[in-house]
Design a protein around this motif. Structure first.
Motif, PDB file in Angstrom:
ATOM      1  N   MET A   1     -11.930 -57.420 -60.889  1.00 16.18           N
ATOM      2  CA  MET A   1     -12.649 -56.461 -60.031  1.00 16.18           C
ATOM      3  C   MET A   1     -11.739 -55.302 -59.632  1.00 16.18           C
ATOM      4  SD  MET A   1     -15.037 -57.311 -56.768  1.00 16.18           S
ATOM      5  CE  MET A   1     -16.185 -58.184 -57.795  1.00 16.18           C
ATOM      6  N   LYS A   2     -12.332 -54.139 -59.485  1.00 14.82           N
ATOM      7  CA  LYS A   2     -11.559 -52.932 -59.140  1.00 14.82           C
ATOM      8  C   LYS A   2     -12.437 -52.005 -58.326  1.00 14.82           C
ATOM      9  CE  LYS A   2      -8.004 -51.079 -61.931  1.00 14.82           C
ATOM     10  NZ  LYS A   2      -7.594 -50.214 -63.000  1.00 14.82           N
ATOM     11  N   PHE A   3     -11.809 -51.198 -57.478  1.00 14.09           N
ATOM     12  CA  PHE A   3     -12.600 -50.173 -56.790  1.00 14.09           C
ATOM     13  C   PHE A   3     -13.216 -49.264 -57.838  1.00 14.09           C
ATOM     14  CE2 PHE A   3      -9.761 -51.064 -53.118  1.00 14.09           C
ATOM     15  CZ  PHE A   3     -10.776 -51.429 -52.249  1.00 14.09           C
ATOM     16  N   ASP A   4     -14.472 -48.867 -57.653  1.00 15.19           N
ATOM     17  CA  ASP A   4     -15.032 -47.994 -58.672  1.00 15.19           C
ATOM     18  C   ASP A   4     -15.327 -46.593 -58.202  1.00 15.19           C
ATOM     19  OD1 ASP A   4     -17.622 -48.318 -57.456  1.00 15.19           O
ATOM     20  OD2 ASP A   4     -17.611 -50.283 -58.415  1.00 15.19           O
ATOM     21  N   HIS A   5     -15.338 -46.373 -56.891  1.00 17.69           N
ATOM     22  CA  HIS A   5     -15.458 -44.977 -56.479  1.00 17.69           C
ATOM     23  C   HIS A   5     -14.752 -44.709 -55.160  1.00 17.69           C
ATOM     24  CE1 HIS A   5     -19.014 -46.849 -54.639  1.00 17.69           C
ATOM     25  NE2 HIS A   5     -19.082 -45.837 -53.797  1.00 17.69           N
ATOM     26  N   ILE A   6     -14.565 -43.416 -54.874  1.00 18.61           N
ATOM     27  CA  ILE A   6     -13.927 -42.998 -53.627  1.00 18.61           C
ATOM     28  C   ILE A   6     -14.866 -42.047 -52.918  1.00 18.61           C
ATOM     29  CG2 ILE A   6     -11.963 -41.726 -52.673  1.00 18.61           C
ATOM     30  CD1 ILE A   6     -10.281 -43.109 -54.669  1.00 18.61           C
ATOM     31  N   ILE A   7     -15.073 -42.311 -51.640  1.00 20.42           N
ATOM     32  CA  ILE A   7     -15.958 -41.442 -50.855  1.00 20.42           C
ATOM     33  C   ILE A   7     -15.106 -40.346 -50.224  1.00 20.42           C
ATOM     34  CG2 ILE A   7     -17.546 -41.362 -48.882  1.00 20.42           C
ATOM     35  CD1 ILE A   7     -17.953 -44.426 -49.347  1.00 20.42           C
TER      36      ILE A   7
ATOM     37  N   SER B   1     -11.615 -37.219 -44.583  1.00 16.49           N
ATOM     38  CA  SER B   1     -11.139 -38.589 -44.822  1.00 16.49           C
ATOM     39  C   SER B   1     -11.669 -39.114 -46.147  1.00 16.49           C
ATOM     40  CB  SER B   1     -11.583 -39.505 -43.675  1.00 16.49           C
ATOM     41  OG  SER B   1     -12.977 -39.621 -43.671  1.00 16.49           O
ATOM     42  N   LEU B   2     -11.067 -40.225 -46.577  1.00 13.25           N
ATOM     43  CA  LEU B   2     -11.364 -40.802 -47.886  1.00 13.25           C
ATOM     44  C   LEU B   2     -11.534 -42.305 -47.733  1.00 13.25           C
ATOM     45  CD1 LEU B   2      -8.292 -39.072 -49.421  1.00 13.25           C
ATOM     46  CD2 LEU B   2     -10.599 -38.623 -50.225  1.00 13.25           C
ATOM     47  N   SER B   3     -12.437 -42.880 -48.503  1.00 13.90           N
ATOM     48  CA  SER B   3     -12.566 -44.341 -48.479  1.00 13.90           C
ATOM     49  C   SER B   3     -12.768 -44.871 -49.880  1.00 13.90           C
ATOM     50  CB  SER B   3     -13.783 -44.760 -47.653  1.00 13.90           C
ATOM     51  OG  SER B   3     -13.631 -44.378 -46.318  1.00 13.90           O
ATOM     52  N   PRO B   4     -11.954 -45.859 -50.269  1.00  9.87           N
ATOM     53  CA  PRO B   4     -12.246 -46.522 -51.534  1.00  9.87           C
ATOM     54  C   PRO B   4     -13.496 -47.388 -51.361  1.00  9.87           C
ATOM     55  CG  PRO B   4     -10.380 -47.583 -50.450  1.00  9.87           C
ATOM     56  CD  PRO B   4     -10.787 -46.426 -49.582  1.00  9.87           C
ATOM     57  N   ALA B   5     -14.297 -47.481 -52.393  1.00 17.02           N
ATOM     58  CA  ALA B   5     -15.545 -48.231 -52.268  1.00 17.02           C
ATOM     59  C   ALA B   5     -15.870 -48.987 -53.554  1.00 17.02           C
ATOM     60  CB  ALA B   5     -16.679 -47.280 -51.914  1.00 17.02           C
ATOM     61  N   LEU B   6     -16.720 -49.978 -53.381  1.00 12.88           N
ATOM     62  CA  LEU B   6     -17.123 -50.823 -54.509  1.00 12.88           C
ATOM     63  C   LEU B   6     -18.633 -50.812 -54.637  1.00 12.88           C
ATOM     64  CD1 LEU B   6     -15.161 -54.106 -53.829  1.00 12.88           C
ATOM     65  CD2 LEU B   6     -15.066 -52.799 -55.940  1.00 12.88           C
ATOM     66  N   LYS B   7     -19.102 -50.809 -55.855  1.00  7.45           N
ATOM     67  CA  LYS B   7     -20.543 -50.927 -56.101  1.00  7.45           C
ATOM     68  C   LYS B   7     -20.750 -52.238 -56.841  1.00  7.45           C
ATOM     69  CE  LYS B   7     -24.115 -48.391 -58.598  1.00  7.45           C
ATOM     70  NZ  LYS B   7     -24.372 -47.254 -59.477  1.00  7.45           N
TER      71      LYS B   7
END
Ligand code: ATP
Ligand code: MG
Length: 402
Positions: free
Chosen positions: A1-7, A74-80
Motif C-alpha cells: 500500500m502507498k499514498f496515492d494522492h496529495i491534497i 497546507s498539504l495532506s497525503p491521502a489514500l483512496k
C-alpha cells in the motif's frame, strides 16, 4: 500500500474573487515546474483544492518540493481505497504507520456521504479504531484532544483517508503581484528581503553595485552565490551588475566625508530606479531595517528616499537583526552572507557617517557635482547574468519558470 494522492489547500487565494483564476494558474505553473523531474505525477483541481495524483512517486519527496511553492497553505497525503471494510482497515493502519511524528492518542472521524454504505459512521469508527488498537502498541483513544485525527470519507466511488497536515510556504503565487527590483548586497539582510518579496507574489530581479578593484572578484561571486540560493524558488534568477567605482570615487572627492554615505545611497537609488524602469518593474526592494546602521535611521531614509517616488519595499523594516539572522539561516543564505569579502559600501564608509543627514545639505553638496555622465556610463556597462541553483551562471535565460 502507498499514498496515492496529495491534497493541496490554497491560502489567501481562496479569498480572491475576480483574479482568482490567474492566481490559481500561476500557482499551478509553479507546482508543475517544481515536480517536473518526477515522472507520472498528475495535477488535478477543483474550486477549493488541487490534488497531486502520485502514481507511485514518493509522497515525501513530492511534499518536500511542494513546500517550496508559494500560495499553498497546507498539504495532506491521502489514500483512496475500495469500499471494503477490510481494505479500509488496512489503509487506516498504513496511514498511522506513515506519520512523521509518533502519536500516542488518536481518534477517527468518519463522514458518510454515501448513505448506502453498509456500516453507519459509529460502526466504522469502532471497527477501524479496534483494528488500530490491536495492531499498534501503546496507542490510546482520545476523542477530546487526540495527537492525531484520522479522517475517513465514504463516498459513492471510493473511500478517502487523510488527516496529517503539513504546512505549506504560504504567501501568494510567484509572479501574481508583478515585478520588483531587489537591491542585493553581499550582506545578510537583502537576500532575506528578496525571498520574502517573492513569497508575497513578486517576480524579482536583483541589482548589485560593485566597485572593482576596491571590491574583489570574490565579493562579486558571493552575490552570485546568494542569487543562486534565491534561484531555487523558480529555477533562475537575474542579476544586473552595475559598475559603481567611478561614481564612488567622485563622491569621495567632491562630497564632505560625513555626507558621502548619504550621497552614495542616493546615487544607488537613482541608478536602481533607472534600471527598474528599463526592466518594467514597479518597485525597488531593499534589506533595510529601521535604525540598524547610519543609513537606515529615519532621517537617513528621508534624505535618501527624496531621489525617487517609486515605491520602496522594505520587508525587514521592523525586524530585529536576530530575527533576520534566523530567517537567513532557514533560507541557507546566512553562511554565504557571513563570508568576509568587502562590499562597496564597507570600503568607502567614512569614519563617522551622518545619522541625521538633512535634505537641504545633501542637495547643496550634490549641486556642485556632475553625476549625469557617470550615471549614464554605469547604466551602459551593466552586466546582466542569469543564475541557476547550485551556483552555476549561464549566459542566457533557460529552464527557469518565468
Ligand atoms: P545587507 O545585509 O543587505 O547588506 P546591511 O545591513 O549591510 O544590509 P547596508 O549595507 O546599509 O545594510 O545596506 C542597506 C541596503 O542597501 C541593503 O539591504 C541592500 O538592499 C542595499 N545595498 C547595500 N549595498 C548594496 C550593493 N552593493 N548593491 C546593491 N544594493 C546594496
Ligand atoms: Mg551591507
Amino acid at each position: 500500500m502507498k499514498f496515492d494522492h496529495i491534497i493541496i489547500r490554497y491560502g489567501e487565494i481562496s479569498t480572491k474573487k475576480r483574479n482568482r483564476k490567474s492566481f490559481v494558474a500561476k500557482m499551478r505553473r509553479h507546482i508543475l515546474w517544481s515536480l517536473k523531474d518526477i515522472p507520472n505525477v498528475e495535477l488535478t483541481a477543483n474550486r477549493e483544492r488541487m490534488y497531486i495524483i502520485l502514481h507511485d512517486a514518493d509522497h515525501k519527496e513530492v511534499i518536500a518540493r511542494l513546500q517550496g511553492v508559494f500560495g499553498i497553505q497546507s498539504l495532506s497525503p491521502a489514500l483512496k481505497v475500495e469500499r471494503d471494510i477490510e481494505k479500509i482497515k488496512e489503509a487506516a493502519l498504513y496511514y498511522m504507520n506513515q506519520l512523521s511524528d509518533p502519536v500516542h492518542t488518536f481518534k477517527i472521524t468518519t463522514k458518510r456521504a454515501d448513505k448506502e454504505f453498509p456500516y453507519v459512521t459509529n460502526e466504522v469508527n469502532h471497527l477501524l479504531g479496534g483494528h488500530l488498537l490491536r495492531n499498534i502498541e501503546g496507542l490510546k483513544v482520545d476523542v477530546k484532544n487526540p495527537d492525531f485525527n484520522l479522517l475517513v470519507e465514504i463516498r459513492r466511488e471510493a473511500v478517502y483517508l487523510t488527516g496529517e497536515t503539513v504546512p505549506g510556504a504560504g504567501g501568494l503565487p510567484y509572479g501574481s503581484s508583478g515585478k520588483a527590483m531587489l537591491m542585493l548586497s553581499g550582506g545578510i539582510d537583502s537576500p532575506v528581503a528578496g525571498y520574502l518579496s517573492m513569497k508575497r507574489g513578486l517576480e524579482v530581479e536583483a541589482i548589485h553595485f560593485y566597485s572593482p578593484p576596491f571590491t574583489s572578484e570574490r565579493s562579486r561571486q558571493k552575490v552570485l552565490d546568494l542569487a543562486a540560493k534565491l534561484a531555487e524558488v523558480t529555477g533562475s534568477f537575474k542579476v544586473h551588475i552595475v559598475p559603481f567605482t567611478d561614481i564612488q570615487v567622485l563622491i569621495q572627492q567632491q562630497v564632505p566625508a560625513n555626507y558621502s554615505m548619504t550621497t552614495t545611497r542616493r546615487l544607488m537609488l537613482r541608478l536602481a530606479d533607472q534600471i527598474r524602469e528599463k526592466n518594467h518593474a514597479l518597485a525597488i526592494i531593499t534589506g533595510e531595517s529601521l535604525g540598524q546602521v547610519a543609513s537606515q535611521t529615519m532621517s537617513s531614509m528621508f534624505a535618501i528616499n527624496e531621489v525617487t517616488n517609486t515605491p520602496i519595499l522594505r520587508p525587514l523594516i521592523t525586524m530585529d537583526k536576530l530575527e533576520i539572522i534566523d530567517l537567513a539561516q532557514q533560507l541557507d543564505t546566512f553562511e554565504i552572507s557571513n563570508l568576509p569579502y568587502e562590499d562597496c559600501c564597507t570600503v568607502f564608509t567614512p569614519a563617522s557617517p551622518k545619522t541625521q543627514p538633512k535634505r537641504e545639505k545633501v542637495n547643496y553638496y550634490e549641486s556642485f557635482v556632475e553625476f549625469e555622465p557617470l550615471i549614464e556610463k554605469a547604466i551602459q556597462n551593466i552586466e546582466t547574468i542569469t543564475v541557476v541553483p547550485n551556483q552555476q551562471t549561464i549566459e542566457k535565460e533557460m529552464e527557469g519558470l518565468f
